[in-house]
Design a protein around this motif. Structure first.
Motif, PDB file in Angstrom:
ATOM      1  N   GLY A 157       0.764  -1.263   0.146  1.00 59.08           N
ATOM      2  CA  GLY A 157      -0.043   0.014   0.085  1.00 59.08           C
ATOM      3  C   GLY A 157       0.771   1.316   0.047  1.00 59.08           C
ATOM      4  N   LEU A 158       1.846   1.206   0.653  1.00 59.50           N
ATOM      5  CA  LEU A 158       2.632   2.305   0.818  1.00 59.50           C
ATOM      6  C   LEU A 158       3.610   2.695  -0.566  1.00 59.50           C
ATOM      7  CD1 LEU A 158       4.245   2.060   4.513  1.00 59.50           C
ATOM      8  CD2 LEU A 158       2.582   3.595   3.617  1.00 59.50           C
ATOM      9  N   VAL A 159       4.068   1.712  -1.065  1.00 68.17           N
ATOM     10  CA  VAL A 159       4.613   1.775  -2.522  1.00 68.17           C
ATOM     11  C   VAL A 159       3.765   2.320  -3.381  1.00 68.17           C
ATOM     12  CG1 VAL A 159       5.561   0.488  -4.492  1.00 68.17           C
ATOM     13  CG2 VAL A 159       6.197   0.095  -2.181  1.00 68.17           C
ATOM     14  N   SER A 160       2.524   1.814  -3.248  1.00 64.32           N
ATOM     15  CA  SER A 160       1.185   2.340  -4.513  1.00 64.32           C
ATOM     16  C   SER A 160       0.984   3.846  -4.062  1.00 64.32           C
ATOM     17  CB  SER A 160       0.078   1.365  -4.308  1.00 64.32           C
ATOM     18  OG  SER A 160       0.445   0.100  -4.824  1.00 64.32           O
ATOM     19  N   ILE A 161       0.917   3.952  -2.805  1.00 64.46           N
ATOM     20  CA  ILE A 161       0.473   5.496  -2.347  1.00 64.46           C
ATOM     21  C   ILE A 161       1.495   6.191  -2.937  1.00 64.46           C
ATOM     22  CG2 ILE A 161       0.455   7.051  -0.280  1.00 64.46           C
ATOM     23  CD1 ILE A 161      -1.293   4.856   1.078  1.00 64.46           C
ATOM     24  N   GLY A 162       2.852   6.165  -2.557  1.00 70.10           N
ATOM     25  CA  GLY A 162       3.971   6.931  -3.239  1.00 70.10           C
ATOM     26  C   GLY A 162       3.941   7.062  -4.507  1.00 70.10           C
ATOM     27  N   VAL A 423       1.409  -1.770 -10.157  1.00 71.62           N
ATOM     28  CA  VAL A 423       2.737  -1.718 -10.034  1.00 71.62           C
ATOM     29  C   VAL A 423       3.278  -1.711  -8.735  1.00 71.62           C
ATOM     30  CG1 VAL A 423       4.847  -0.091 -10.219  1.00 71.62           C
ATOM     31  CG2 VAL A 423       3.103  -0.346 -12.056  1.00 71.62           C
ATOM     32  N   GLY A 424       2.653  -1.328  -7.672  1.00 65.67           N
ATOM     33  CA  GLY A 424       3.143  -1.457  -6.400  1.00 65.67           C
ATOM     34  C   GLY A 424       2.909  -2.491  -5.727  1.00 65.67           C
ATOM     35  N   SER A 425       1.791  -3.261  -6.099  1.00 65.61           N
ATOM     36  CA  SER A 425       1.367  -4.618  -5.377  1.00 65.61           C
ATOM     37  C   SER A 425       2.372  -5.800  -6.045  1.00 65.61           C
ATOM     38  CB  SER A 425       0.264  -5.098  -5.550  1.00 65.61           C
ATOM     39  OG  SER A 425      -0.515  -4.922  -6.749  1.00 65.61           O
ATOM     40  N   ALA A 426       2.676  -5.488  -7.459  1.00 68.57           N
ATOM     41  CA  ALA A 426       3.497  -6.591  -8.177  1.00 68.57           C
ATOM     42  C   ALA A 426       4.785  -6.485  -7.753  1.00 68.57           C
ATOM     43  CB  ALA A 426       3.154  -6.634  -9.779  1.00 68.57           C
ATOM     44  N   LEU A 427       5.508  -5.092  -7.543  1.00 69.97           N
ATOM     45  CA  LEU A 427       6.740  -4.954  -7.115  1.00 69.97           C
ATOM     46  C   LEU A 427       7.102  -5.787  -6.044  1.00 69.97           C
ATOM     47  CD1 LEU A 427       9.432  -3.786  -7.462  1.00 69.97           C
ATOM     48  CD2 LEU A 427       8.731  -1.456  -6.453  1.00 69.97           C
ATOM     49  N   GLY A 453      -7.152   3.961  -2.695  1.00 69.02           N
ATOM     50  CA  GLY A 453      -8.429   4.399  -2.838  1.00 69.02           C
ATOM     51  C   GLY A 453      -8.797   5.403  -1.760  1.00 69.02           C
ATOM     52  N   ARG A 454      -8.164   5.162  -0.477  1.00 68.82           N
ATOM     53  CA  ARG A 454      -8.464   5.951   0.532  1.00 68.82           C
ATOM     54  C   ARG A 454      -7.672   7.547   0.401  1.00 68.82           C
ATOM     55  NH1 ARG A 454      -9.215   9.143   3.833  1.00 68.82           N
ATOM     56  NH2 ARG A 454      -9.392   8.886   6.105  1.00 68.82           N
ATOM     57  N   VAL A 455      -6.589   7.505  -0.415  1.00 66.84           N
ATOM     58  CA  VAL A 455      -5.906   8.583  -0.614  1.00 66.84           C
ATOM     59  C   VAL A 455      -6.324   9.564  -1.529  1.00 66.84           C
ATOM     60  CG1 VAL A 455      -3.820   9.592  -1.711  1.00 66.84           C
ATOM     61  CG2 VAL A 455      -3.575   7.944   0.371  1.00 66.84           C
ATOM     62  N   ARG A 456      -6.801   8.823  -2.849  1.00 66.71           N
ATOM     63  CA  ARG A 456      -7.531   9.302  -3.772  1.00 66.71           C
ATOM     64  C   ARG A 456      -8.855  10.073  -3.545  1.00 66.71           C
ATOM     65  NH1 ARG A 456     -10.939   7.529  -7.559  1.00 66.71           N
ATOM     66  NH2 ARG A 456     -11.095   5.487  -6.647  1.00 66.71           N
ATOM     67  N   SER A 457      -9.796   9.361  -2.738  1.00 59.28           N
ATOM     68  CA  SER A 457     -10.962   9.723  -2.439  1.00 59.28           C
ATOM     69  C   SER A 457     -11.476   9.136  -1.009  1.00 59.28           C
ATOM     70  CB  SER A 457     -12.107   9.507  -3.539  1.00 59.28           C
ATOM     71  OG  SER A 457     -13.245   9.995  -3.281  1.00 59.28           O
ATOM     72  N   LYS A 458     -11.411   9.996  -0.229  1.00 59.66           N
ATOM     73  CA  LYS A 458     -11.708   9.334   1.245  1.00 59.66           C
ATOM     74  C   LYS A 458     -12.845   8.597   1.641  1.00 59.66           C
ATOM     75  CE  LYS A 458      -9.126  13.307   3.417  1.00 59.66           C
ATOM     76  NZ  LYS A 458      -9.234  14.257   4.575  1.00 59.66           N
ATOM     77  N   GLY A 459     -14.177   8.744   0.552  1.00 54.63           N
ATOM     78  CA  GLY A 459     -15.155   8.098   0.929  1.00 54.63           C
ATOM     79  C   GLY A 459     -15.412   7.124  -0.039  1.00 54.63           C
ATOM     80  N   SER A 460     -14.476   6.675  -0.807  1.00 57.29           N
ATOM     81  CA  SER A 460     -14.756   5.613  -1.957  1.00 57.29           C
ATOM     82  C   SER A 460     -14.439   4.161  -1.446  1.00 57.29           C
ATOM     83  CB  SER A 460     -13.716   6.051  -3.049  1.00 57.29           C
ATOM     84  OG  SER A 460     -12.459   5.797  -2.846  1.00 57.29           O
TER      85      SER A 460
END
Length: 500
Positions: A157-162, A423-427, A453-460
């Motif tokens: 999750g952190l890799v994908s968020i970054g 990309v984040g999860s596969a890496l 999903g949380r970073v992109r839109s808090k309610g999604s």
């Protein structure tokens, strides 16, 4: 051939159970590889199955042997089953395959995205504890695997968020995101390919002699291939994508009408307000002081609200009113790119999760053909192919059941966010596969989906569904372990009956 003819029934049942398990992995874990791509409308289910068949097999053959060794050697000690107890070891591996395949098929029927890794590890422990209790369990390796179950979703999750924040700053928030996106496109492709090449060549396939390549050779192939890819993408792909996306955006605007630029709206608004002020002033004998700044600001605010309302209505008609959607040029850019990341994820899944199906089968086959449970022989390539075929068939027949959960129900996926998730999860999965730790692709992908999903839109994010998925994860290990233990009791009874 089979070392002891009395073991033949175990070998036959083992191959059947392994195929069913591989089928379940393909049906359940296909969501990890292509769920986000299908959910983002980048590819169809049929296209996902075609790509999955090709690259699941490639990942299984080129990378799968590493994690297979961990499954068959690291969780329990095969050396304990020597000096006449090899038949018990064979029955144990058959029990592991049976327990895990039953649970995975049931979970897929219930549309629950569970971990194949959890299932096979729990099943292996289940049969081992029936025979030896807690003796012979590789606690260090098991602790590493257990820790990865919690660390992998967070790390992924952190890799994908970054990656998502980087793209958000450099592309998504730009007034004209197409050109910044096109400038970064060669880098995205080069990075994706570099990780893939490294995973293939570093201590890679014995069949293709990749394991004989020195480390410096691996680095040359990895970064040389990535650099060449970046050049080719810059020369051929970028101009084509620029032309294609511009045509698409132009057609879209022609169909729905041109939207005015915001700066032009404000300028036009200011001119109108100034004209009204002058008219009022003239009508009141040039008493311009009576038109105070407050009234002018109120008129401006009302007019701006009206313009924003009109623009919002136009956006909704164009399918662009949802803040969670990518703009047309962004969607066009990342749709093309996400095909590669979907392939990347499929390759990683094949390399990591095929071992879950064939790890116990390899242990069973080597023991049955050599008469020893020492497990010193390498993983046969044809067994990896067998597991890959089972995964591919499961993908085609039953794959879409869990795909909807991952690609649509958990959170809204767009091409840009889907690219970052994959990309984040596969890496994360590929790095773990090369280290030899059988982490869960399910956990990695769900972690990336929820975090982005949380970073992109808090309610999604559907937190209730996320809770149910976690509950399914929790029960996987004990349920598969219990089923394996029950199977072990039954198979031991058969062994005692045939040898007495």
């Amino acid at each position: 051939m089979i070392y002891d003819d009395t073991w033949l029934w175990i070998v036959i049942l083992g191959f059947i159970a392994a195929f069913v398990l591989a089928f379940g992995l393909g049906a359940n874990d296909v969501a990890n590889s292509f769920g986000t791509s299908v959910g983002a409308k980048v590819i169809t289910v049929r296209q996902a199955c075609i790509l999955g068949t090709i690259f699941e097999m490639a990942g299984a053959i080129l990378v799968g042997a590493k994690v297979s060794n961990t499954i068959r050697k690291g969780i329990i000690s095969p050396e304990m089953f020597t000096n006449g107890t090899e038949d018990t070891f064979l029955a144990g591996n058959l029990s592991a395959l049976t327990g895990s395949c039953i649970w995975l098929i049931v979970a897929t029927f219930m549309k629950l995205p569970v971990s194949g890794t959890h299932s096979i590890v729990g099943a292996t422990l289940g049969f081992s504890m029936v025979i030896n209790g807690f003796k012979g369990i590789g606690w260090t390796k098991l602790a590493m695997i257990g820790a990865s179950w919690f660390v992998s979703p967070l790390m992924s999750g952190l890799v994908s968020i970054g990656l998502f924040k980087l793209i958000d700053i450099m592309v998504l928030t730009k007034e004209k995101p197409l050109e910044p996106g096109l400038r970064l496109l060669p880098l995205f492709y080069a990075f994706t390919l570099a990780v893939n090449l490294f995973s293939v060549f570093y201590k890679g396939s014995e069949l293709l002699h990749f394991n004989e390549i020195p480390f410096y050779g691996t680095m040359i192939l990895t970064f040389g291939g990535a650099f060449l890819t970046a050049i080719l993408v810059r020369i051929f792909v970028v101009p084509r994508q620029r032309k294609k996306i511009n045509i698409m955006c132009k057609q879209l605007l022609e169909e729905e009408g041109m939207l005015p630029e915001k700066k032009d709206d404000i300028k036009e608004l200011t001119d109108i307000i100034d004209q009204e002020v002058m008219v009022i002033a003239e009508n009141q004998n040039n008493k311009i002081s009576e038109i105070n700044d407050t009234e002018k600001d109120e008129r401006a605010d009302d007019a701006l609200l009206e313009i924003k309302k009109n623009l919002s209505e136009k956006d909704e008609k164009k399918g662009m009113g949802d803040a969670d959607d990518d703009r047309p040029e962004v969607a066009g850019l990342f749709k093309f790119l996400q095909v590669l990341t979907a392939i990347f994820g499929s390759f990683a899944h094949g390399g990591n999760d095929v071992s879950n199906a064939i790890g116990p089968l390899v242990a069973l086959w080597i023991t049955a053909t050599t008469g020893s449970s020492a497990q010193k022989a390498p993983v046969p390539i044809w067994v990896l192919v067998y597991g890959g075929v089972g995964i591919s068939i499961g993908l085609w027949v039953w794959g879409r059941r869990v795909m909807k959960t991952m690609g649509e129900d958990l959170t809204k996926i767009t091409p840009s966010s889907g690219f970052c998730i994959e990309v984040g999860s596969a890496l994360t999965v590929l790095v773990a596969s090369n280290i030899g730790i059988p982490i869960s692709t399910t956990h990695c992908k769900v972690g990336s989906v929820v975090c982005v999903g949380r970073v992109r839109s808090k309610g999604s994010v559907d937190w209730k569904l996320f809770r149910n998925i976690i509950l399914a994860w929790v029960v996987t290990l004990p349920v598969s372990g219990g089923l394996s233990a029950l199977s072990m009791y039954g198979f031991c009874a058969i062994l005692n009956a045939t040898t007495s």
